[in-house]
Design a protein around this motif. Sequence first.
Motif, PDB file in Angstrom:
ATOM      1  N   HIS A  83      -3.470  11.627  -2.171  1.00  0.00           N
ATOM      2  CA  HIS A  83      -3.611  13.098  -2.014  1.00  0.00           C
ATOM      3  C   HIS A  83      -4.904  13.539  -2.787  1.00  0.00           C
ATOM      4  CE1 HIS A  83      -3.132  17.335  -2.712  1.00  0.00           C
ATOM      5  NE2 HIS A  83      -2.063  17.315  -1.927  1.00  0.00           N
ATOM      6  N   PRO A  84      -5.728  14.460  -2.220  1.00  0.00           N
ATOM      7  CA  PRO A  84      -7.078  14.780  -2.611  1.00  0.00           C
ATOM      8  C   PRO A  84      -7.058  15.085  -4.099  1.00  0.00           C
ATOM      9  CG  PRO A  84      -6.679  15.868  -0.609  1.00  0.00           C
ATOM     10  CD  PRO A  84      -5.477  15.292  -0.799  1.00  0.00           C
ATOM     11  N   ARG A  85      -6.081  15.743  -4.661  1.00  0.00           N
ATOM     12  CA  ARG A  85      -5.979  16.059  -6.275  1.00  0.00           C
ATOM     13  C   ARG A  85      -5.991  14.655  -6.990  1.00  0.00           C
ATOM     14  NH1 ARG A  85      -2.346  20.536  -4.909  1.00  0.00           N
ATOM     15  NH2 ARG A  85      -0.634  19.229  -5.652  1.00  0.00           N
ATOM     16  N   MET A  86      -5.780  13.623  -6.370  1.00  0.00           N
ATOM     17  CA  MET A  86      -5.209  12.514  -6.911  1.00  0.00           C
ATOM     18  C   MET A  86      -6.600  11.447  -6.952  1.00  0.00           C
ATOM     19  SD  MET A  86      -2.409  12.622  -8.577  1.00  0.00           S
ATOM     20  CE  MET A  86      -2.735  14.274  -8.951  1.00  0.00           C
ATOM     21  N   LYS A  87      -7.434  11.688  -6.157  1.00  0.00           N
ATOM     22  CA  LYS A  87      -8.629  10.869  -5.710  1.00  0.00           C
ATOM     23  C   LYS A  87      -9.149  10.267  -7.249  1.00  0.00           C
ATOM     24  CE  LYS A  87     -10.148  11.739  -0.924  1.00  0.00           C
ATOM     25  NZ  LYS A  87     -11.058  12.244  -0.251  1.00  0.00           N
ATOM     26  N   GLU A  88      -9.607  11.400  -8.096  1.00  0.00           N
ATOM     27  CA  GLU A  88     -10.373  10.951  -9.252  1.00  0.00           C
ATOM     28  C   GLU A  88      -9.388  10.068 -10.210  1.00  0.00           C
ATOM     29  OE1 GLU A  88     -13.656  11.271  -9.575  1.00  0.00           O
ATOM     30  OE2 GLU A  88     -13.595  12.031  -7.441  1.00  0.00           O
ATOM     31  N   LEU A  89      -8.202  10.412 -10.135  1.00  0.00           N
ATOM     32  CA  LEU A  89      -7.051   9.596 -10.998  1.00  0.00           C
ATOM     33  C   LEU A  89      -7.181   8.359 -10.544  1.00  0.00           C
ATOM     34  CD1 LEU A  89      -5.360  10.221 -13.488  1.00  0.00           C
ATOM     35  CD2 LEU A  89      -3.439  10.490 -11.953  1.00  0.00           C
ATOM     36  N   TYR A  90      -7.001   8.301  -9.325  1.00  0.00           N
ATOM     37  CA  TYR A  90      -6.923   6.925  -8.480  1.00  0.00           C
ATOM     38  C   TYR A  90      -7.961   5.963  -8.879  1.00  0.00           C
ATOM     39  CZ  TYR A  90      -6.746   3.360  -5.099  1.00  0.00           C
ATOM     40  OH  TYR A  90      -6.893   2.203  -4.264  1.00  0.00           O
ATOM     41  N   LYS A  91      -9.236   6.764  -8.567  1.00  0.00           N
ATOM     42  CA  LYS A  91     -10.551   5.910  -8.988  1.00  0.00           C
ATOM     43  C   LYS A  91     -10.658   5.514 -10.384  1.00  0.00           C
ATOM     44  CE  LYS A  91     -13.637   8.270  -5.574  1.00  0.00           C
ATOM     45  NZ  LYS A  91     -14.558   9.298  -5.441  1.00  0.00           N
ATOM     46  N   LEU A 107      -5.198  -1.726   5.650  1.00  0.00           N
ATOM     47  CA  LEU A 107      -5.349  -0.797   4.439  1.00  0.00           C
ATOM     48  C   LEU A 107      -5.443  -1.428   3.224  1.00  0.00           C
ATOM     49  CD1 LEU A 107      -3.273   2.394   5.633  1.00  0.00           C
ATOM     50  CD2 LEU A 107      -5.622   1.977   5.872  1.00  0.00           C
ATOM     51  N   THR A 108      -6.172  -1.346   2.385  1.00  0.00           N
ATOM     52  CA  THR A 108      -6.270  -1.988   0.983  1.00  0.00           C
ATOM     53  C   THR A 108      -6.622  -1.005  -0.004  1.00  0.00           C
ATOM     54  OG1 THR A 108      -8.849  -2.388   1.291  1.00  0.00           O
ATOM     55  CG2 THR A 108      -7.314  -4.109   1.955  1.00  0.00           C
ATOM     56  N   SER A 109      -7.071  -1.438  -1.391  1.00  0.00           N
ATOM     57  CA  SER A 109      -6.994  -0.223  -2.540  1.00  0.00           C
ATOM     58  C   SER A 109      -8.554   0.435  -2.143  1.00  0.00           C
ATOM     59  CB  SER A 109      -7.165  -1.076  -3.538  1.00  0.00           C
ATOM     60  OG  SER A 109      -8.456  -2.026  -3.873  1.00  0.00           O
ATOM     61  N   ASN A 110      -9.458  -0.097  -1.347  1.00  0.00           N
ATOM     62  CA  ASN A 110     -10.643   0.361  -1.121  1.00  0.00           C
ATOM     63  C   ASN A 110     -10.699   1.585  -0.009  1.00  0.00           C
ATOM     64  OD1 ASN A 110     -12.250  -1.281  -2.778  1.00  0.00           O
ATOM     65  ND2 ASN A 110     -11.983  -2.900  -1.041  1.00  0.00           N
ATOM     66  N   ASN A 111      -9.801   1.509   1.044  1.00  0.00           N
ATOM     67  CA  ASN A 111      -9.633   2.568   2.005  1.00  0.00           C
ATOM     68  C   ASN A 111      -8.320   3.172   2.039  1.00  0.00           C
ATOM     69  OD1 ASN A 111      -8.192   0.591   2.850  1.00  0.00           O
ATOM     70  ND2 ASN A 111      -9.680   0.457   4.752  1.00  0.00           N
ATOM     71  N   VAL A 112      -7.527   3.187   1.002  1.00  0.00           N
ATOM     72  CA  VAL A 112      -6.103   3.838   1.116  1.00  0.00           C
ATOM     73  C   VAL A 112      -6.543   5.353   0.785  1.00  0.00           C
ATOM     74  CG1 VAL A 112      -5.915   3.086  -1.385  1.00  0.00           C
ATOM     75  CG2 VAL A 112      -3.966   3.800   0.210  1.00  0.00           C
ATOM     76  N   LYS A 113      -5.654   6.226   1.386  1.00  0.00           N
ATOM     77  CA  LYS A 113      -5.808   7.529   1.139  1.00  0.00           C
ATOM     78  C   LYS A 113      -4.435   8.296   0.431  1.00  0.00           C
ATOM     79  CE  LYS A 113      -7.867   8.352   5.679  1.00  0.00           C
ATOM     80  NZ  LYS A 113      -8.118   7.093   6.058  1.00  0.00           N
ATOM     81  N   VAL A 151       0.902  -1.286   0.078  1.00  0.00           N
ATOM     82  CA  VAL A 151       0.045  -0.056  -0.071  1.00  0.00           C
ATOM     83  C   VAL A 151       0.841   1.150   0.084  1.00  0.00           C
ATOM     84  CG1 VAL A 151      -1.639   1.259   1.338  1.00  0.00           C
ATOM     85  CG2 VAL A 151      -1.953  -1.174   0.935  1.00  0.00           C
ATOM     86  N   ASN A 152       1.985   1.303   0.834  1.00  0.00           N
ATOM     87  CA  ASN A 152       2.780   2.372   0.768  1.00  0.00           C
ATOM     88  C   ASN A 152       3.545   2.641  -0.635  1.00  0.00           C
ATOM     89  OD1 ASN A 152       2.442   3.019   3.556  1.00  0.00           O
ATOM     90  ND2 ASN A 152       4.286   2.027   4.272  1.00  0.00           N
ATOM     91  N   ASN A 153       3.731   1.846  -1.283  1.00  0.00           N
ATOM     92  CA  ASN A 153       4.351   1.910  -2.530  1.00  0.00           C
ATOM     93  C   ASN A 153       3.074   2.610  -3.491  1.00  0.00           C
ATOM     94  OD1 ASN A 153       5.963  -0.965  -1.854  1.00  0.00           O
ATOM     95  ND2 ASN A 153       6.981   0.645  -2.432  1.00  0.00           N
ATOM     96  N   LEU A 154       2.014   2.052  -3.511  1.00  0.00           N
ATOM     97  CA  LEU A 154       1.073   2.585  -4.321  1.00  0.00           C
ATOM     98  C   LEU A 154       0.594   4.167  -3.890  1.00  0.00           C
ATOM     99  CD1 LEU A 154      -1.199   1.757  -6.474  1.00  0.00           C
ATOM    100  CD2 LEU A 154      -2.833   1.504  -4.552  1.00  0.00           C
ATOM    101  N   VAL A 155       0.676   4.578  -2.733  1.00  0.00           N
ATOM    102  CA  VAL A 155       0.589   5.893  -2.352  1.00  0.00           C
ATOM    103  C   VAL A 155       1.667   6.708  -2.934  1.00  0.00           C
ATOM    104  CG1 VAL A 155       0.597   7.636  -0.404  1.00  0.00           C
ATOM    105  CG2 VAL A 155      -0.729   5.463  -0.204  1.00  0.00           C
ATOM    106  N   ASP A 156       2.847   6.346  -3.001  1.00  0.00           N
ATOM    107  CA  ASP A 156       3.846   7.028  -3.545  1.00  0.00           C
ATOM    108  C   ASP A 156       3.787   6.898  -5.281  1.00  0.00           C
ATOM    109  OD1 ASP A 156       5.286   7.258  -1.244  1.00  0.00           O
ATOM    110  OD2 ASP A 156       6.690   5.448  -1.501  1.00  0.00           O
TER     111      ASP A 156
END
Length: 484
Positions: free
Chosen positions: A411-419, A403-409, A356-361
């Motif tokens: 950056h707010p600007r990246m939320k839509e791109l992540y979805k 933490l999984t892909s469903n509840n990982v946090k 998960v940490n790698n995905l956040v990065d």
Amino acid sequence: MASVVKKANPFENIPSIKAKALGINLDSDIYGTFAEIGAGQETARHFFRSGGASGTIAKAMSAYDKDFSDAVYGIEDDGRYVTQSRLKKMLSHEMKLMEDRLSREKHPKKLFFTYANTVATIDFAKKYKGHGWLGIKFQLHPDQKEYDEIVLHVRFKQTEARLQQETLGIVGVNLIYGAFFKHDKPKKLLKYLYDHIDKDTLEIDMVNFSGPNFKDVDNRLMSLQLIKNDMTEAVMFGPDGNNLLPAAALYKKNILALRGSFRPVTKVNMDMFQKSYDIFIREQTVEEEKTIVIFEITLSNLKASGEIDEQDFMDRAELLCSLGHTVMISKFQEYYKLVEYLSSFTKLRLGLTMGVNNLVDVFDEKYYRHLSGGILEAFGKLFFKDLKVYLYPLKDQETGQVLTSNNVKVHPRMKELYKFFKYNGKVMDIIDYDPDILHVFSRNVLKRIMDGDEGWEKELPEGIAEVIKEKNLFRRKPAEIASE
């Protein structure tokens, strides 16, 4: 009038190519053959032109015609000519001829050698840049029964066949000279291969040393030198410790890559590997026999106090190899660069196993500020290919939340791109993970090993603790490394 600043000549204290060739020619004991395919007799030419070649060159040949080449060296199983297998056959065949045709009684002091290369220079359409294999089989003592051997693979970056031929000739001279006069310093020998060559013109992406005088040379460490000296961007080695050519190992393969420090490799690493592999090979387009798994370590991860700690690298390599895995060392800090590199060898499925940490990065914009298109450009390269991310969960040590892909946090600007990427199936959770090992982190295990604590053994795969103890791996503390 302003004084003229004299620039330092980078080759000022390095023997010229002519001097190197002449040095070999004037040594009355060195005697051998040249067999060059595909790019002219560029290496032999230097020895002929430098003078005194009659005492050194037994034979120089170029089997250009494919049928003639097959008649001399045999036909390869895959029908190709620019391969390591072809080079090895050339070296063995020519050396046997030397032994059969020259009497040891008449030449008791001769040091036999065979230099060979099989090369494809840039094509007329300039679609393929060109590459080749070159090597030398040689002896350092007349009574040496088992020969020493150095084999390497090169990739040309120049856009003219003539320039590539000239570069090949220089590398060949440097290799022969290094084999006889720098064999006792293999790390330096690698550097000397670039004497009188600009690194922008040639890439060396694989090298293997073998033979009695190289019995203490670890080819994994030689692999590291190629990366360390900016000779290539990535290197690979197999469980046996021998270096692999990435282009050959990855060609037309489904590739699953796991990035980590593996310092040391833990049960979590193995759970990530096994569970993601099980998902990967069940993908509709993936055939298991055409699949390779890579344990990848970035060069930056190998650095301690700004320098690469070679012993620490060898400790990690020892453990991964003992588990039977293929290892890649790369210069790619960002995942998209790794994917771009892997995609250059295959059009089949790519998989990345990460925590998960790698995905956040991955979704952190700061890593892409140097790109004109920013994070969108990077993601175009990362997810454009047939790629999926297999996500291993992370247990928050304070709250206990998984933490999984469903509840990982992100950056707010990246939320839509992540979805967008998540709901298009590019990110897949590993759901059958082992919940009992989520507390295990390599850095914590490493600290306990260095501190001489007990109980860390149960957090490692079977047999790994025994290897660490038997070979006394990871015993040095960071302060000891920094003081060297």
